[in-house]
Design a protein around this motif. Structure first.
Motif, PDB file in Angstrom:
ATOM      1  N   PHE A   1     -23.334  -4.089 -15.852  1.00 46.64           N
ATOM      2  CA  PHE A   1     -23.197  -5.014 -14.716  1.00 46.64           C
ATOM      3  C   PHE A   1     -22.825  -4.246 -13.451  1.00 46.64           C
ATOM      4  N   GLU A   2     -22.939  -4.939 -12.317  1.00 45.54           N
ATOM      5  CA  GLU A   2     -22.522  -4.358 -11.038  1.00 45.54           C
ATOM      6  C   GLU A   2     -21.230  -5.039 -10.591  1.00 45.54           C
ATOM      7  N   SER A   3     -20.310  -4.242 -10.068  1.00 45.73           N
ATOM      8  CA  SER A   3     -19.043  -4.789  -9.583  1.00 45.73           C
ATOM      9  C   SER A   3     -18.473  -3.811  -8.557  1.00 45.73           C
ATOM     10  N   LEU A   4     -17.189  -3.961  -8.264  1.00 48.39           N
ATOM     11  CA  LEU A   4     -16.482  -2.940  -7.475  1.00 48.39           C
ATOM     12  C   LEU A   4     -15.681  -2.091  -8.444  1.00 48.39           C
ATOM     13  N   GLN A   5     -15.664  -0.773  -8.234  1.00 49.15           N
ATOM     14  CA  GLN A   5     -14.749   0.042  -9.036  1.00 49.15           C
ATOM     15  C   GLN A   5     -13.348  -0.515  -8.801  1.00 49.15           C
ATOM     16  N   GLY A   6     -12.691  -0.912  -9.879  1.00 46.42           N
ATOM     17  CA  GLY A   6     -11.403  -1.576  -9.724  1.00 46.42           C
ATOM     18  C   GLY A   6     -10.207  -0.646  -9.804  1.00 46.42           C
ATOM     19  N   GLU A   7     -10.415   0.577 -10.302  1.00 42.72           N
ATOM     20  CA  GLU A   7      -9.284   1.451 -10.618  1.00 42.72           C
ATOM     21  C   GLU A   7      -9.498   2.852 -10.045  1.00 42.72           C
ATOM     22  N   GLY A   8      -8.391   3.483  -9.674  1.00 43.83           N
ATOM     23  CA  GLY A   8      -8.449   4.915  -9.378  1.00 43.83           C
ATOM     24  C   GLY A   8      -8.850   5.254  -7.962  1.00 43.83           C
ATOM     25  N   VAL A   9      -9.174   6.533  -7.748  1.00 41.19           N
ATOM     26  CA  VAL A   9      -9.405   7.037  -6.391  1.00 41.19           C
ATOM     27  C   VAL A   9     -10.640   6.421  -5.734  1.00 41.19           C
ATOM     28  N   LEU A  10     -11.556   5.870  -6.531  1.00 38.87           N
ATOM     29  CA  LEU A  10     -12.753   5.239  -5.960  1.00 38.87           C
ATOM     30  C   LEU A  10     -12.662   3.712  -5.942  1.00 38.87           C
TER      31      LEU A  10
ATOM     32  N   THR B   1      -1.137  14.211  -6.605  1.00 39.71           N
ATOM     33  CA  THR B   1      -2.080  13.176  -6.164  1.00 39.71           C
ATOM     34  C   THR B   1      -3.283  13.025  -7.109  1.00 39.71           C
ATOM     35  N   ASP B   2      -3.400  13.931  -8.097  1.00 40.53           N
ATOM     36  CA  ASP B   2      -4.432  13.764  -9.131  1.00 40.53           C
ATOM     37  C   ASP B   2      -3.934  12.873 -10.266  1.00 40.53           C
ATOM     38  N   VAL B   3      -2.632  12.538 -10.200  1.00 45.49           N
ATOM     39  CA  VAL B   3      -2.012  11.734 -11.267  1.00 45.49           C
ATOM     40  C   VAL B   3      -1.815  10.312 -10.755  1.00 45.49           C
ATOM     41  N   LEU B   4      -2.405   9.348 -11.450  1.00 42.12           N
ATOM     42  CA  LEU B   4      -2.351   7.953 -11.010  1.00 42.12           C
ATOM     43  C   LEU B   4      -1.636   7.103 -12.056  1.00 42.12           C
ATOM     44  N   LEU B   5      -0.782   6.233 -11.571  1.00 36.36           N
ATOM     45  CA  LEU B   5      -0.055   5.316 -12.456  1.00 36.36           C
ATOM     46  C   LEU B   5      -0.669   3.922 -12.318  1.00 36.36           C
TER      47      LEU B   5
ATOM     48  N   THR C   1       4.282  -6.246 -14.500  1.00 35.07           N
ATOM     49  CA  THR C   1       4.458  -4.787 -14.593  1.00 35.07           C
ATOM     50  C   THR C   1       4.259  -4.040 -13.275  1.00 35.07           C
ATOM     51  N   ARG C   2       3.486  -4.599 -12.339  1.00 36.52           N
ATOM     52  CA  ARG C   2       3.025  -3.757 -11.229  1.00 36.52           C
ATOM     53  C   ARG C   2       4.124  -3.324 -10.267  1.00 36.52           C
ATOM     54  N   ARG C   3       5.113  -4.180 -10.011  1.00 28.90           N
ATOM     55  CA  ARG C   3       6.179  -3.782  -9.080  1.00 28.90           C
ATOM     56  C   ARG C   3       6.964  -2.596  -9.633  1.00 28.90           C
ATOM     57  N   GLU C   4       7.286  -2.672 -10.914  1.00 29.39           N
ATOM     58  CA  GLU C   4       8.049  -1.582 -11.530  1.00 29.39           C
ATOM     59  C   GLU C   4       7.235  -0.278 -11.486  1.00 29.39           C
ATOM     60  N   VAL C   5       5.931  -0.381 -11.784  1.00 33.41           N
ATOM     61  CA  VAL C   5       5.084   0.814 -11.773  1.00 33.41           C
ATOM     62  C   VAL C   5       4.958   1.365 -10.344  1.00 33.41           C
ATOM     63  N   ALA C   6       4.880   0.480  -9.363  1.00 31.48           N
ATOM     64  CA  ALA C   6       4.820   0.922  -7.962  1.00 31.48           C
ATOM     65  C   ALA C   6       6.096   1.685  -7.600  1.00 31.48           C
TER      66      ALA C   6
ATOM     67  N   GLU D   1       9.066   6.945  -6.656  1.00 32.96           N
ATOM     68  CA  GLU D   1      10.108   7.887  -7.089  1.00 32.96           C
ATOM     69  C   GLU D   1       9.529   9.210  -7.580  1.00 32.96           C
ATOM     70  N   SER D   2       8.381   9.147  -8.257  1.00 34.10           N
ATOM     71  CA  SER D   2       7.840  10.359  -8.898  1.00 34.10           C
ATOM     72  C   SER D   2       6.931  11.159  -7.982  1.00 34.10           C
ATOM     73  N   GLY D   3       6.340  10.524  -6.968  1.00 29.46           N
ATOM     74  CA  GLY D   3       5.377  11.215  -6.106  1.00 29.46           C
ATOM     75  C   GLY D   3       3.953  11.134  -6.635  1.00 29.46           C
ATOM     76  N   TYR D   4       3.776  10.530  -7.812  1.00 27.80           N
ATOM     77  CA  TYR D   4       2.420  10.284  -8.306  1.00 27.80           C
ATOM     78  C   TYR D   4       1.835   9.078  -7.570  1.00 27.80           C
ATOM     79  N   ARG D   5       0.496   8.911  -7.676  1.00 32.78           N
ATOM     80  CA  ARG D   5      -0.145   7.775  -7.011  1.00 32.78           C
ATOM     81  C   ARG D   5      -0.056   6.518  -7.854  1.00 32.78           C
ATOM     82  N   TYR D   6      -0.190   5.391  -7.190  1.00 35.07           N
ATOM     83  CA  TYR D   6      -0.297   4.090  -7.856  1.00 35.07           C
ATOM     84  C   TYR D   6      -1.741   3.650  -7.741  1.00 35.07           C
ATOM     85  N   THR D   7      -2.289   3.097  -8.794  1.00 40.10           N
ATOM     86  CA  THR D   7      -3.599   2.463  -8.642  1.00 40.10           C
ATOM     87  C   THR D   7      -3.533   0.998  -9.059  1.00 40.10           C
ATOM     88  N   PRO D   8      -4.138   0.145  -8.247  1.00 37.34           N
ATOM     89  CA  PRO D   8      -4.221  -1.269  -8.620  1.00 37.34           C
ATOM     90  C   PRO D   8      -5.295  -1.458  -9.694  1.00 37.34           C
TER      91      PRO D   8
END
Ligand SMILES: C[S@@+](CC[C@H](N)C(=O)[O-])C[C@H]1O[C@@H](n2cnc3c(N)ncnc32)[C@H](O)[C@@H]1O
Ligand SMILES: Nc1nc2[nH]cc(C(=O)O)c2c(=O)[nH]1
Ligand code: SF4
Ligand SMILES: [Mg+2]
Length: 270
Positions: free
Chosen positions: A28-37, A223-227, A240-245, A250-257
């Protein structure tokens, strides 16, 4: 319509055909939902079958109860070309358990597509495979199924006999493969996208990232590490998302929705 709801869904073995084929759950076609893209219009090819069994797997019908239709690679490429997007995401299940996935990646790259492979990081395709982004999601201890934490997908009848006891050990033994992880990191553009069930998952991520940095000369930047928060529905993600954000800050890693959950509540073909 998901490929899995077509009449050929129960074909367990490849069709009698000359060319290579893959078991496809949906395309199917959609929007990439996760990660750097995240946000990029993309065509998703979801293969069926997985070598792990995360209790939270949001693609239950590719892992715990795999369903699919076998499609020739020619047919897959034709279907992909019917859409407008120029980004393809090969996912699953675990797409890299299928040798034919590499053939498909080569054919799509020949046609100019940007290729992301969503993988659990236990298998590395050969060097030179034209993968633009290896979206690696190593599985943490909190992903392991237990009798107290049976598969979350499917309905009660389906989940009655999924072999959780057998899979607990097998999943735990196979979920992290340092050789495959370092090969993926060295061979391809990559992101390390961890699913977090909560704050307690952070130490294991820090340990693993530290070990991988020691094992390869390829730079693994924070910045290559995404939570990514665990959650298959808007309601679960809201928990879960607020805690992960906060852990990301705190860690300096990225958050991905998980945009597809926000937008479509992870309905099929989104
Ligand atoms: C279904 S998996 C398929 C690819 C591969 N097997 C893997 O696990 O990376 C696609 C992505 O969804 C993530 N995922 C699966 N279930 C999830 C859940 N309940 N919450 C958040 N992410 C989830 C995986 O970690 C992976 O990044
Ligand atoms: N929109 C959308 N984005 C995604 N990114 C990774 C996905 C996956 O299931 O691998 C996925 C998915 O299922 N849908
Ligand atoms: S590795 Fe991926 S497809 Fe397999 S069970 Fe885990 S989330 Fe699902
Ligand atoms: Mg998904």
């Amino acid at each position: 319509m998901p490929v899995s709801s077509e009449p050929s869904v129960d074909q367990d073995s490849p069709p009698d055909s000359d060319g290579p084929a893959l078991p496809i759950n949906e395309l199917f076609e959609s929007l990439q939902g996760e990660g750097v893209l995240a946000g990029v219009p993309s065509i998703f090819i979801r293969t069926s079958g997985c070598n792990l069994r995360c209790w939270f797997c949001d693609s239950y019908h590719t892992s715990w109860e795999p369903t699919h239709a076998w499609m020739d690679l020619d047919e897959i490429v034709d279907r992909v070309s019917e859409f407008d997007a120029d980004h393809v995401v090969l996912t699953g299940g675990e797409p890299l358990i299928h040798e034919e996935a590499v053939t498909l990646i080569n054919r799509l790259a020949d046609r100019g597509y940007h290729i992301t492979v969503e993988t659990n990081g236990t298998i590395a395709p050969p060097p030179g495979t034209p993968i633009d982004l290896a979206s690696i999601s190593p599985k943490l201890a909190s992903s392991t199924p237990t009798p107290e934490r049976p598969p979350a997908g499917g309905d009660a009848a389906e989940t009655a006999d999924t072999g959780v006891d057998d899979w607990q050990q097998r999943h735990e033994a196979n979920r992290i493969d340092h050789e495959a992880l370092t090969a993926l990191i060295e061979r391809f553009g990559f992101q390390l996208k961890f699913v977090l069930t909560g704050r307690d998952d952070l130490p294991e991520i820090e340990d693993l990232v530290g070990e991988l940095r020691a094992e390869t000369e390829t730079e693994v930047a924070d910045t290559d590490v995404l939570l990514m928060p665990e959650g298959q529905t808007r309601e679960q993600l809201a928990d879960t998302r607020r805690e992960v954000a906060e852990v990301a800050i705190e860690s300096g890693y990225r958050y991905t929705p998980r945009l597809h959950v926000d937008l479509w509540n992870d309905a099929p073909e989104t």
